[in-house]
Design a protein around this motif. Structure first.
Motif, PDB file in Angstrom:
ATOM      1  N   ARG A   1      -7.966 -30.779 -26.242  1.00 44.38           N
ATOM      2  CA  ARG A   1      -8.258 -30.917 -24.813  1.00 44.38           C
ATOM      3  C   ARG A   1      -7.184 -31.751 -24.119  1.00 44.38           C
ATOM      4  NH1 ARG A   1     -13.916 -33.286 -22.127  1.00 44.38           N
ATOM      5  NH2 ARG A   1     -13.332 -32.890 -19.944  1.00 44.38           N
ATOM      6  N   LEU A   2      -6.736 -32.815 -24.762  1.00 43.43           N
ATOM      7  CA  LEU A   2      -5.669 -33.630 -24.179  1.00 43.43           C
ATOM      8  C   LEU A   2      -4.386 -32.814 -23.996  1.00 43.43           C
ATOM      9  CD1 LEU A   2      -6.142 -37.009 -26.089  1.00 43.43           C
ATOM     10  CD2 LEU A   2      -6.393 -36.660 -23.615  1.00 43.43           C
ATOM     11  N   GLN A   3      -4.049 -31.985 -24.984  1.00 42.18           N
ATOM     12  CA  GLN A   3      -2.832 -31.184 -24.862  1.00 42.18           C
ATOM     13  C   GLN A   3      -2.961 -30.157 -23.735  1.00 42.18           C
ATOM     14  OE1 GLN A   3      -0.310 -32.478 -26.638  1.00 42.18           O
ATOM     15  NE2 GLN A   3      -2.045 -33.801 -27.165  1.00 42.18           N
ATOM     16  N   ALA A   4      -4.142 -29.568 -23.596  1.00 44.71           N
ATOM     17  CA  ALA A   4      -4.355 -28.608 -22.518  1.00 44.71           C
ATOM     18  C   ALA A   4      -4.281 -29.293 -21.154  1.00 44.71           C
ATOM     19  CB  ALA A   4      -5.704 -27.917 -22.691  1.00 44.71           C
ATOM     20  N   LEU A   5      -4.825 -30.495 -21.049  1.00 46.18           N
ATOM     21  CA  LEU A   5      -4.770 -31.209 -19.778  1.00 46.18           C
ATOM     22  C   LEU A   5      -3.356 -31.691 -19.467  1.00 46.18           C
ATOM     23  CD1 LEU A   5      -8.068 -33.283 -20.010  1.00 46.18           C
ATOM     24  CD2 LEU A   5      -7.589 -31.361 -18.489  1.00 46.18           C
ATOM     25  N   ARG A   6      -2.602 -32.078 -20.484  1.00 48.35           N
ATOM     26  CA  ARG A   6      -1.195 -32.429 -20.261  1.00 48.35           C
ATOM     27  C   ARG A   6      -0.436 -31.238 -19.690  1.00 48.35           C
ATOM     28  NH1 ARG A   6       2.872 -35.765 -21.486  1.00 48.35           N
ATOM     29  NH2 ARG A   6       1.493 -37.256 -22.509  1.00 48.35           N
ATOM     30  N   ALA A   7      -0.659 -30.075 -20.260  1.00 43.77           N
ATOM     31  CA  ALA A   7       0.017 -28.870 -19.766  1.00 43.77           C
ATOM     32  C   ALA A   7      -0.378 -28.560 -18.320  1.00 43.77           C
ATOM     33  CB  ALA A   7      -0.308 -27.684 -20.671  1.00 43.77           C
ATOM     34  N   ARG A   8      -1.595 -28.905 -17.969  1.00 46.55           N
ATOM     35  CA  ARG A   8      -2.073 -28.640 -16.608  1.00 46.55           C
ATOM     36  C   ARG A   8      -1.543 -29.660 -15.609  1.00 46.55           C
ATOM     37  NH1 ARG A   8      -8.447 -29.332 -15.108  1.00 46.55           N
ATOM     38  NH2 ARG A   8      -8.241 -29.532 -12.839  1.00 46.55           N
ATOM     39  N   TYR A   9      -1.610 -30.952 -15.959  1.00 45.60           N
ATOM     40  CA  TYR A   9      -1.235 -31.992 -15.004  1.00 45.60           C
ATOM     41  C   TYR A   9       0.245 -32.369 -15.050  1.00 45.60           C
ATOM     42  CZ  TYR A   9      -6.084 -32.951 -13.691  1.00 45.60           C
ATOM     43  OH  TYR A   9      -7.360 -32.859 -13.181  1.00 45.60           O
ATOM     44  N   ASP A  10       0.908 -32.071 -16.151  1.00 44.95           N
ATOM     45  CA  ASP A  10       2.321 -32.420 -16.286  1.00 44.95           C
ATOM     46  C   ASP A  10       3.076 -31.282 -16.949  1.00 44.95           C
ATOM     47  OD1 ASP A  10       4.720 -33.784 -16.341  1.00 44.95           O
ATOM     48  OD2 ASP A  10       4.178 -35.083 -18.024  1.00 44.95           O
ATOM     49  N   PRO A  11       3.092 -30.107 -16.326  1.00 44.33           N
ATOM     50  CA  PRO A  11       3.680 -28.927 -16.978  1.00 44.33           C
ATOM     51  C   PRO A  11       5.176 -29.060 -17.228  1.00 44.33           C
ATOM     52  CG  PRO A  11       3.190 -28.470 -14.671  1.00 44.33           C
ATOM     53  CD  PRO A  11       2.560 -29.793 -14.989  1.00 44.33           C
ATOM     54  N   GLU A  12       5.873 -29.896 -16.466  1.00 44.24           N
ATOM     55  CA  GLU A  12       7.313 -30.052 -16.642  1.00 44.24           C
ATOM     56  C   GLU A  12       7.679 -31.198 -17.568  1.00 44.24           C
ATOM     57  OE1 GLU A  12       9.503 -29.335 -12.701  1.00 44.24           O
ATOM     58  OE2 GLU A  12       7.468 -29.906 -12.075  1.00 44.24           O
ATOM     59  N   GLY A  13       6.687 -31.872 -18.133  1.00 47.91           N
ATOM     60  CA  GLY A  13       6.964 -32.967 -19.050  1.00 47.91           C
ATOM     61  C   GLY A  13       7.620 -34.155 -18.383  1.00 47.91           C
ATOM     62  N   VAL A  14       7.149 -34.505 -17.198  1.00 47.70           N
ATOM     63  CA  VAL A  14       7.710 -35.654 -16.484  1.00 47.70           C
ATOM     64  C   VAL A  14       7.423 -36.954 -17.246  1.00 47.70           C
ATOM     65  CG1 VAL A  14       7.557 -37.021 -14.363  1.00 47.70           C
ATOM     66  CG2 VAL A  14       7.606 -34.515 -14.248  1.00 47.70           C
ATOM     67  N   PHE A  15       6.241 -37.070 -17.844  1.00 50.80           N
ATOM     68  CA  PHE A  15       5.868 -38.277 -18.560  1.00 50.80           C
ATOM     69  C   PHE A  15       6.150 -38.141 -20.051  1.00 50.80           C
ATOM     70  CE2 PHE A  15       2.944 -38.363 -14.867  1.00 50.80           C
ATOM     71  CZ  PHE A  15       3.388 -39.556 -14.298  1.00 50.80           C
ATOM     72  N   HIS A  16       6.656 -39.214 -20.645  1.00 47.35           N
ATOM     73  CA  HIS A  16       6.761 -39.258 -22.092  1.00 47.35           C
ATOM     74  C   HIS A  16       5.379 -39.077 -22.702  1.00 47.35           C
ATOM     75  CE1 HIS A  16      10.905 -40.384 -23.024  1.00 47.35           C
ATOM     76  NE2 HIS A  16      10.893 -41.220 -21.997  1.00 47.35           N
TER      77      HIS A  16
END
Length: 489
Positions: A468-483
């Motif tokens: 779930r965390l990985q899916a939410l990362r992809a949703r909220y930070d799709p460009e990988g702005v955050f480490h």
């Protein structure tokens, strides 16, 4: 966000204000984010004269990571947060975030990218009518507890008073009286977060609920920046009381059996733990001081009589005559508890730490770890085992990324002060963990040694929560702005 909205907000009391610092641009970076204005805080670029002192100050641990951000932005206020995101995006820099700097391995200090320092976001408002507080991430647990105590209120803040609330709350937070109140993140009722595109969001159980869920336990891999937390508060316990025994380390098996059995009889308002360590100076006149197993418990109650009743099961130790030290039903205070913690984890020292959840019993784990503490190179190092680790109340563990991954929990701490002994003490920590890691089911993200193995972060969550965390990362930070989470070099 106004810190004074909602029921009872007219009674809010402002306790702390953020520090203001002059803006400071650096050659090649003018502090403009390309969207809505100039950063008001300090900007330090690698190569600047003051860079290394600023970089080193980002970590409380005297053992500094050998990782070097390209740019460090020290936000002057929450207004600087979206501006810093804009600056990073315009330069193609990934962002790491630091609040109090108590991550033992300096998770926020990365090679390259932009380190956003929130240590000047220190506002604290207490709303007495609604029994809540609004805190910015750099307010420390000690500061919060002191301000609340003056108003007859409390919160399950961390045991070490100098820990900033930002990282503590994001990681779950196992603090004072958590057996009764749950992990600290269960008392987070709302956050204000800035996303990777600079959008400011209010999040709670109804609004942006997925981001709210992740903020309650995701830790240093959280994919947004929290600029404030709204916390539920509790009545201040009127009587705190402790009971402490110290036994020879050779008695670890019988002591652990007794403490774990007795813990089943204790009220959730009693916080108990075992510690494998060197005896404190007040516990013995022996020289050198021996290695011991310490059984301690603290009751949080409304009267001295109630506190003594809560600790009563610990009076009946069947081998009390073997204790090297004992102190029963000793009145104490949050200030004294914090002073004791500060003595265990003193500043200006070097630290290496790891954690382990397990389905094995505490006796099995601590018997194995007692062999390692007996050979520990530093008399300041210890192994901590809270019993039980956290509340068993399912309601207090719901709707959060933080999860209990076993019935037992241990945390070895290597603590020393000589740089020449870095390798020796880090090797001790790794050997201690290797003694029990085959019995482990996971780690606690707040204090896990993320540099030890690439699986550390993933194993700090259930498989479902990790996905779930990985899916939410992809949703909220799709460009990988955050480490994302720190991994071994």
């Amino acid at each position: 966000m106004s810190d004074h909205e909602g029921a009872g907000e007219s009674e809010a009391e402002e306790c702390l204000m953020p520090e203001r610092v002059p803006a400071q641009g650096t050659e090649g970076i003018d502090g403009t984010d390309g969207t809505d204005g100039r950063i008001e805080g300090q900007i330090v670029q690698r190569g600047d004269a003051g860079y290394e002192s600023v970089r080193a100050s980002m970590v409380w641990n005297a053992l500094k990571p050998q990782r070097f951000p390209d740019v460090i932005v020290r936000a002057s206020s929450e207004r600087d947060v979206p501006r810093a995101i804009g600056l990073a995006r315009s330069r193609g820099l990934r962002i790491a975030v630091r609040a109090g700097g108590h991550s033992w391995f300096g998770s926020s200090v990365r090679d390259g990218g932009l380190l956003l320092d929130l240590s000047r976001l220190r506002r604290l408002d207490i709303h007495r009518d609604s029994a809540t507080a609004t805190v910015q991430p750099a307010v420390t647990g000690g500061e919060l507890m002191s301000a609340l105590a003056q108003r007859g209120l409390a919160f399950p803040a961390g045991h070490c008073p100098s820990v900033g609330l930002g990282g503590y709350l994001l990681s779950g937070g196992l603090g004072w009286n958590s057996g009764a109140l749950g992990p600290a993140c269960s008392s987070v009722v709302e956050i204000e977060a800035v996303t990777a595109n600079g959008e400011v969001l209010r999040c709670d159980k109804e609004r942006n609920a997925d981001l709210f869920w992740a903020a309650r336990g995701a830790g240093p891999g959280f994919f947004a920046i929290v600029t404030s937390f709204r916390l539920a508060l509790y009545p201040l316990p009127q009587s705190l009381m402790t009971t402490t025994y110290a036994f020879p380390l050779a008695d670890v098996e019988r002591v652990t059996d007794w403490v774990t059995e007795t813990a089943d009889e204790l009220d959730p308002t009693v916080e108990s733990a075992l510690v494998l360590s060197t005896a404190a100076p007040h516990m013995t006149t022996q020289s050198p001081r021996p290695r011991v197993v310490v059984a301690g418990a603290t009751a949080f109650a409304d009267s001295a009589e109630e506190a003594a009743d809560a600790l009563a099961p610990l009076q009946a130790c069947p081998f009390a005559e073997r204790a090297l030290f004992s102190q029963l039903d000793e009145p104490t205070s949050f200030e004294a508890l914090h002073d004791n913690s500060a003595a265990v984890w003193p500043p200006e020292h070097r630290y290496a730490v790891d954690t382990l959840w397990s389905q094995e019993d505490f006796t099995t784990l601590l018997t194995k770890l007692s062999d390692t503490i007996a050979e520990c190179p530093s008399d300041k190092s210890l192994v901590l085992a809270p019993i039980p680790p956290v509340s068993s109340d399912e309601e207090l563990l719901s709707n959060m990324a933080f999860s209990v991954l076993g019935r037992s929990y241990v945390a070895p701490f290597a603590v020393w002060d000589d740089p020449a002994e870095d390798d020796l003490n880090i090797r001790w920590l790794r050997e201690a963990m290797s003694a029990v890691e085959p019995l482990g089911t996971g780690h606690y993200i707040a204090e896990a040694d993320l540099t030890a193995a690439p699986t550390r972060a993933e194993r700090s969550f259930t498989p479902q929560d990790w996905q779930r965390l990985q899916a939410l990362r992809a949703r909220y930070d799709p460009e990988g702005v955050f480490h994302s989470y720190l991994t071994p070099d």
